[in-house]
Motif scaffolding. Structure first.
Motif, PDB file in Angstrom:
ATOM      1  N   HIS A 198      -0.889   1.625   0.205  1.00  0.00           N
ATOM      2  CA  HIS A 198       0.251   0.712   0.075  1.00  0.00           C
ATOM      3  C   HIS A 198       1.508   1.566   0.160  1.00  0.00           C
ATOM      4  N   MET A 199       2.466   1.187   0.979  1.00  0.00           N
ATOM      5  CA  MET A 199       3.688   1.993   1.085  1.00  0.00           C
ATOM      6  C   MET A 199       4.946   1.131   1.010  1.00  0.00           C
ATOM      7  N   LEU A 227      15.352   8.096   3.277  1.00  0.00           N
ATOM      8  CA  LEU A 227      14.423   7.121   2.686  1.00  0.00           C
ATOM      9  C   LEU A 227      13.736   7.636   1.427  1.00  0.00           C
ATOM     10  N   ARG A 228      13.517   6.741   0.513  1.00  0.00           N
ATOM     11  CA  ARG A 228      12.628   6.963  -0.623  1.00  0.00           C
ATOM     12  C   ARG A 228      11.281   6.347  -0.221  1.00  0.00           C
ATOM     13  N   VAL A 229      10.205   7.152  -0.254  1.00  0.00           N
ATOM     14  CA  VAL A 229       8.881   6.642   0.105  1.00  0.00           C
ATOM     15  C   VAL A 229       8.024   6.588  -1.157  1.00  0.00           C
ATOM     16  N   GLU A 230       7.518   5.401  -1.454  1.00  0.00           N
ATOM     17  CA  GLU A 230       6.586   5.251  -2.586  1.00  0.00           C
ATOM     18  C   GLU A 230       5.243   4.805  -2.031  1.00  0.00           C
ATOM     19  N   SER A 231       4.256   5.673  -2.206  1.00  0.00           N
ATOM     20  CA  SER A 231       2.958   5.417  -1.595  1.00  0.00           C
ATOM     21  C   SER A 231       1.877   5.377  -2.681  1.00  0.00           C
ATOM     22  N   ARG A 232       0.960   4.461  -2.516  1.00  0.00           N
ATOM     23  CA  ARG A 232      -0.145   4.350  -3.490  1.00  0.00           C
ATOM     24  C   ARG A 232      -1.455   4.222  -2.733  1.00  0.00           C
ATOM     25  N   ASN A 233      -2.358   5.168  -2.997  1.00  0.00           N
ATOM     26  CA  ASN A 233      -3.666   5.120  -2.341  1.00  0.00           C
ATOM     27  C   ASN A 233      -4.668   4.416  -3.235  1.00  0.00           C
ATOM     28  N   THR A 234      -5.372   3.457  -2.676  1.00  0.00           N
ATOM     29  CA  THR A 234      -6.436   2.800  -3.443  1.00  0.00           C
ATOM     30  C   THR A 234      -7.777   3.455  -3.125  1.00  0.00           C
ATOM     31  N   ILE A 235      -7.732   4.480  -2.257  1.00  0.00           N
ATOM     32  CA  ILE A 235      -8.931   5.250  -1.963  1.00  0.00           C
ATOM     33  C   ILE A 235      -9.155   6.124  -3.190  1.00  0.00           C
TER      34      ILE A 235
END
Ligand code: DP6
Length: 325
Positions: free
Chosen positions: A58-59, A100-108
């Motif tokens: 998710h980004m 940019l501010r990048v907020e990333s969430r891995n569900t892996i």
């Protein structure tokens, strides 16, 4: 490369306050191994994968004063490899002075030994599309994601996905397309056998294989045989044909790597033990097959009714239902 990319992106769009997107990870059943153009990440052959449903990235992209990257709640400094790679890619898509501010969430699951670069680059392109409201189609999203990581071209879609190698030197005909949705019983089992960081990344591993392994000459022929067979098996739900062709394809890819110099040998003793255990299960009549990417971990392919028996042999296996979005 930027002028080429600009032809794909509509001009005159201003960014909104936030662009958000999700992309699944994917596992190739017929592998991509070897480029014909390093910079454009153009493959020497086509490939076919299955996307992993709810396992992915998710980004969120937010216009900011400076570039910053947060993955799973952790800040990554500007000199970090992940930071440089992601912003190097975003530079291709954004105006030069736009931060940019990048907020990333891995569900892996972090320990799953699954590459998150495919889902991360696919999510980044989709989030840029959302931020600017470009309204890009799947083909364009796939071409752009490919420029981040070849396998990301397939992660813009759910289900079974084929990436066409194309012939055009610009790469405009090298994109992925959906082949079919995943059938409900289809499962991928992830065996995390080693969490050690791999010594050779996939880009370097494939380059070395192409340059030094005489066995690599046989690889396009292997793909020419396997890809249509896997596509057929996917379309008519012929699981045994899908499984055996995918396993043979993965082992053939690893044979080309082992034949490189210096050798690209990802296998650990646990990898070989897992393969023997899979073959033993098949000898007992359990329909289970193995595939592996550029690392020591093994992924199993099977149908839901076999899950309980396979779990007995591999108690730590994490099972994914790729059809659950
Ligand atoms: C073995 O997509 O990670 O997983 O294009 O250099 O970024 P780059 O490589 P990458 O390679 C993936 C290789 C593979 C096979 C596959 O996913 O098809």
């Amino acid at each position: 490369m930027r002028p080429l990319i600009q032809t794909l992106i509509p001009s005159g769009h201003s960014p909104s306050d936030c662009g958000e997107a999700y992309a699944p990870a994917n596992i190739a059943l017929c592998k991509y191994w070897g480029k014909r153009d390093e910079a454009l990440k153009l493959p020497r052959t086509g490939s076919l994968s299955v996307s992993l449903g709810a396992f992915g990235t998710h980004m969120r992209l937010l216009p900011a004063k400076t570039d910053s990257l947060c993955i799973n709640g952790m800040e990554f400094p500007a000199d970090d490899k992940a930071h440089r790679r992601l912003f190097g890619f975003l530079d291709l898509l954004r105006a030069p002075d736009f931060r940019l501010r990048v907020e990333s969430r891995n569900t892996i699951p972090m320990a799953a030994g699954l590459a998150s670069s495919a889902s991360a680059f696919a999510a980044a392109v989709k989030a840029m599309d959302a931020l600017y409201d470009w309204g890009l189609d799947g083909r364009t999203l796939s071409i752009l994601a490919r420029l981040g990581s070849g396998s990301a071209s397939r992660s813009v879609y759910e289900g079974f996905v084929e990436w066409h190698e194309g012939v055009d030197p610009t790469g405009m005909d090298s994109f992925a397309e959906p082949v079919a949705p995943v059938w409900p019983d289809f499962r991928v089992g992830i065996l995390t056998l080693s969490e050690a960081e791999k010594a050779v990344g996939s880009s370097e591993g494939m380059k070395r294989t192409v340059e030094t392994a005489t066995l690599y000459r046989a690889w396009p022929e292997q793909v020419a045989r396997d890809l249509p067979e896997i596509r057929r098996a996917v379309l008519c739900h012929d699981f045994p044909a899908l499984g055996r062709t995918a396993e043979n394809n993965a082992l053939a890819m690893h044979a080309t790597m082992i034949a490189a110099w210096p050798p690209v040998l990802y296998w650990r003793p646990e990898t070989v033990a897992a393969l023997h255990a899979v073959h033993q299960l098949r000898a007992e009549g359990v329909d289970v097959y193995a595939t592996m990417d550029a690392g020591p971990n093994v992924k199993l392919l099977f149908l839901a009714p076999s899950e309980a028996r396979i779990q007995e042999i591999f108690p730590h296996m994490q099972t994914v239902s790729p059809g659950d979005g």
